[in-house]
Design an enzyme around this catalytic site. Structure first.
Site, short mmCIF file in Angstrom:
data_model
loop_
_atom_site.label_atom_id
_atom_site.label_comp_id
_atom_site.label_asym_id
_atom_site.label_seq_id
_atom_site.Cartn_x
_atom_site.Cartn_y
_atom_site.Cartn_z
N ALA A 123 0.58 -1.29 -0.12
CA ALA A 123 -0.34 -0.07 -0.15
C ALA A 123 1.46 1.12 0.23
O ALA A 123 2.16 1.26 0.29
CB ALA A 123 -1.40 -0.47 1.64
N ARG A 125 0.30 4.07 1.53
CA ARG A 125 1.86 4.08 3.50
C ARG A 125 2.51 3.78 3.75
O ARG A 125 3.26 4.08 4.53
CB ARG A 125 0.07 3.95 4.40
CG ARG A 125 -0.33 2.81 4.49
CD ARG A 125 -1.09 2.81 5.46
NE ARG A 125 -2.07 0.78 5.94
CZ ARG A 125 -2.69 0.31 5.20
NH1 ARG A 125 -2.83 1.27 3.80
NH2 ARG A 125 -2.87 -0.75 5.16
N TYR A 126 3.25 2.50 2.85
CA TYR A 126 3.66 1.55 3.42
C TYR A 126 5.57 2.12 2.34
O TYR A 126 6.73 2.07 2.73
CB TYR A 126 4.00 -0.26 3.01
CG TYR A 126 2.89 -0.48 4.31
CD1 TYR A 126 3.28 -0.40 5.64
CD2 TYR A 126 1.72 -0.71 3.22
CE1 TYR A 126 2.31 -0.07 6.21
CE2 TYR A 126 0.53 -1.32 4.71
CZ TYR A 126 1.49 -0.77 6.03
OH TYR A 126 0.19 -1.45 6.82
N THR A 127 5.40 2.57 1.02
CA THR A 127 5.92 2.52 0.20
C THR A 127 6.74 4.07 0.04
O THR A 127 5.55 4.98 0.49
CB THR A 127 5.77 2.29 -1.52
OG1 THR A 127 5.20 2.77 -1.51
CG2 THR A 127 5.33 0.49 -1.35
#
Length: 747
Positions: A123, A125-127
């Site tokens: 997602a 928000r993680y990358t």
């Protein structure tokens, strides 16, 4: 002139037909121009352009620190692209995947997907992400007056209409998209090859597609798989703007194993393993013993196929796999782009490069004009500053004593307002003698640059030379070697299914209820097998596992199934109706097996029959093939195998106990029909079911015939059969008393 009706409240009213046509046309044009198709200038769709521009505005250059992808997506949606975040993020992911883009525009950190599963990215928000070094090709000239700017969706900001690409990016990374009534599929290409073609086109504007083809021999995908499309076909694609490209995986031999080292573009190694494993499980790849995936970080693609022995023809095996799996894949080419005139259209290679060079020429000219304007403005200011330094005491006196020093300076020295303002902005520290030297030095440099810019702008040849040098420099900086080799290969050929299946002896057993199974070997007694309650043995045939099994039903239709696909005789089999579609109420009465040239006697209990070649009975139709025509009231008899058509004899027994034996050669060889009379029975008696043929057999030369009647049986030797031998169509002779109620006969 179109009229619009207005009601009493002043609301516009349109006919529904007119409104829907306009609404759909507006929507179509929006999808075509603002979503699905790339622009020929920078090769980007609007969402891609906005992502790249938004990241540059966030300061996410190739040398900057990574920032969360969610930050970029938020900026893109909030400022330029009011659409769904998932679609925007997916577009961003594609530009960061080195296995999707030939020259990635985004440098991602984190899970951005894998070749096996491109959609397995984490997602947003993680990358984290920043622009790649290659993105400079699109952005480095953005602030130099090279492109037009348009308001964003709410009019609060401006965004570039198109990015000032320094290379033909529309062909470098390609594009795919589906619009309303049109689509685009542009394959990626190699930067060095495209630049070489552009340079040739700059020097020879009338160059043909065939000439450019010498520099651009074909697409260049991110993978090292081979392009096997013939050169003539690739040239035709470049001449028409549409066609298809075929890619084939690369493999090598290693200690007897087959190692696949490169897969076609966007083909998953896991999917390949599934496809090969499915064939192995279906017993369609007997020459393959094992299958392994040894891919790792050092070897992103390493699929190992272990042949069963060193006698396996590896080339034939791989040709079969190329034809039946995604190891070979076709890619559609449709070079449909939005041109400089704002209209979409399919263009050939020459048209795309010519139009892009026109775009590039305009961009470079605007950049030079923008720089020339800046240089002239600076020289103008320097002229004013030099006047001030040459008359510094008087300038200071005017500034100290005049109420309006700007106007006084303009009147005293004949300078412009811009120059006067520059003089008034001078700091005290800049009144040193060295500043005059600096001004004269800067004047000389800018004057030389101005003269050079004017020469370039006033000469088409100089402008072309500048563009050529910049193209060659960028090709040297960002270009690399071709990854997808173009190789001439023979067309892949799938092996015949029979050749893929091991040739093992089997016995095919059919029950009265139409259940079928196959037992290994020819020694099995099919009557000794167990059957479901209420079911019993019907017919059996001996063949091999790589042959077809043929079934005949009570209507005279014949059906085919691969023998190796039949269930094992360890169980009770499966119903044929699960695979075949016989007429309603029809029952399966017999089974045949053998090679295409083997022959069977096909007959009805009315006493008619013919000899059929198995190859003439094969069919792929689930509904079968009409073979035997039945007289009124007649039924189909189980087929009898023919061993030697020249010497075999036919033995037919009726329910009256009459036996007739005659030469098989008396019967015709047919593919379908009623046949001829084998034994004479009045048709009225057959229709009334008073008398009919209850058993039929093919007796080899010097063979014996066993007649079964209840618990008793009698074996007739060759000399005994002479008593029953007669001409075809005769009534035959009666069997001995006690054997006239015949159940079956055997040889």
């Amino acid at each position: 002139m179109k009229t619009i009706d207005m009601n009493f409240e002043g609301v516009e009213q349109l006919p529904l037909k007119q409104f829907t046509e306009k609404a759909y046309l507006d929507y179509s044009m929006y999808v075509i121009l603002d979503r699905a198709l790339p622009h020929i200038g920078d090769g980007l769709k609007p969402v891609q352009r906005r992502i790249v521009y938004a990241m540059s505005e966030l300061g996410l250059a190739a040398t900057a620190k990574y920032k969360k992808a969610a930050r970029t997506v938020g900026d893109v949606l909030g400022k330029f692209h009011p659409h769904g975040d998932s679609a925007c993020y997916e577009a961003m992911v594609h530009m960061a995947q080195p296995f999707t883009y030939r020259y990635p525009l985004i440098d991602g950190q984190g899970n951005w997907g894998a070749p096996d599963d491109p959609k397995s990215f984490a997602a947003m928000r993680y990358t984290e992400a920043r622009l790649s070094r290659f993105a400079e090709v699109l952005l480095s000239e953005l602030g130099q007056g090279t492109v037009d700017w348009v308001p964003n969706f709410d009019g609060t900001l401006e965004e570039p209409r198109v990015l000032p690409a320094r290379l033909p990016h529309v062909l470098l990374n390609g594009a795919t998209g589906i619009a309303v009534g049109m689509a685009t599929d542009i394959p990626p290409h190699n930067a060095r090859e495209l630049v070489a073609a552009c340079v040739h086109l700059l020097g020879n504007s009338k160059a043909s597609v065939a000439e450019l083809f010498e520099y651009v021999p074909g697409p260049d995908y991110p993978t090292e798989a081979e392009i096997i499309t013939p050169r003539a076909d690739i040239l035709k694609i470049y001449e028409t703007g549409s066609g298809s490209i075929r890619m084939r995986a690369r493999y090598e031999r290693e200690n007897g194993d087959i190692v696949i080292t490169a897969l076609p573009h966007q083909v998953s190694g896991g999917r390949i393993l599934e496809q090969i494993a499915a064939q192995m499980n279906g017993r369609k790849l007997p020459m393959v013993e094992d299958l392994r995936d040894e891919s790792d970080h050092e070897n992103p693609t390493r699929l190992v196929i272990v042949p069963r022995s060193n006698r396996v023809d590896v080339d034939a095996l791989m040709s079969h796999l190329f034809a039946t799996t995604d190891l070979e894949r076709t890619y559609r080419v449709n070079m449909n782009v939005i041109g400089l005139d704002g209209r979409p259209g399919t263009r050939n290679l020459r048209e795309i490069l010519t139009e892009w060079l026109s775009f590039r020429t305009t961009t470079v000219r605007r950049r030079l004009e923008y720089r020339l304007d800046k240089v002239r403005q600076r020289l103008h200011i320097l002229d004013g500053l030099l006047i001030a330094y040459l008359n510094i005491d008087e300038v200071i006196e005017i500034i100290r004593t005049e109420d309006h020093p700007r106007q006084a300076l303009m009147e005293r020295f004949g300078i412009t307002e811009i120059q006067a303002n520059a003089i008034l902005d001078i700091r005290l520290r800049q009144l040193a003698k060295l500043e005059e030297i600096k001004i004269r030095g800067e004047q000389e440099e800018l004057s030389a640059e101005r003269d050079q810019l004017e020469k370039t702008l006033n000469s088409r040849q100089r402008l072309k030379t500048l563009i050529r040098k910049e193209l060659e420099a960028d090709a040297e900086t960002y270009g690399d070697d071709r990854r997808s080799p173009i190789v001439a290969r023979e067309a892949a050929q799938a092996m015949d299914e029979a050749a893929l299946v091991s040739s093992d002896p089997i016995t095919i057993v059919l029950s009265e209820k139409g259940w079928v199974r196959a037992a290994k070997g020819h020694e099995i007694d099919p009557r000794s097998l167990s059957f479901k309650a209420g079911d019993a043995f019907q017919s059996a045939a001996m063949g091999r596992s790589n042959q077809l099994a043929l079934f005949i039903d009570s209507t005279g239709r014949v059906y085919s199934l691969p023998a190796h696909s039949l269930p094992s005789a360890r169980g009770q089999g499966e119903p044929l109706t699960g695979r075949l579609s016989p007429p309603e109420g029809a029952l399966f009465v017999g089974v045949m097996a053998g090679s295409a040239d083997d022959r069977y006697l096909i007959a009805s209990d009315a006493g008619y029959g013919f000899v059929a070649r198995l190859g003439d009975l094969h069919t792929k139709n689930r509904s079968g093939k009409a073979v035997l025509s039945l007289p009124k009231g007649a039924r189909v008899l189980p087929p009898a195998r023919v061993l030697d058509p020249g010497s075999d004899r036919v033995a037919a027994v009726t329910t009256e106990g009459r036996l007739l034996v005659h030469s098989l050669a008396d019967l015709p060889a047919l593919a379908k029909g009623k046949g001829v009379k084998i034994i004479g029975i009045p048709s009225a008696r057959v229709a009334a079911r008073e008398e009919y043929v209850c058993a039929i057999a093919v007796v080899p030369e010097n063979g014996r015939l066993t007649v079964y009647s209840g618990q008793r049986h009698v074996t007739l030797k060759p000399r005994d059969l002479e008593s029953y031998t007669g001409e075809r169509g005769r009534r035959g002779n009666l069997l001995p008393k006690g054997f006239r109620r015949v159940d079956r006969v055997g040889t």
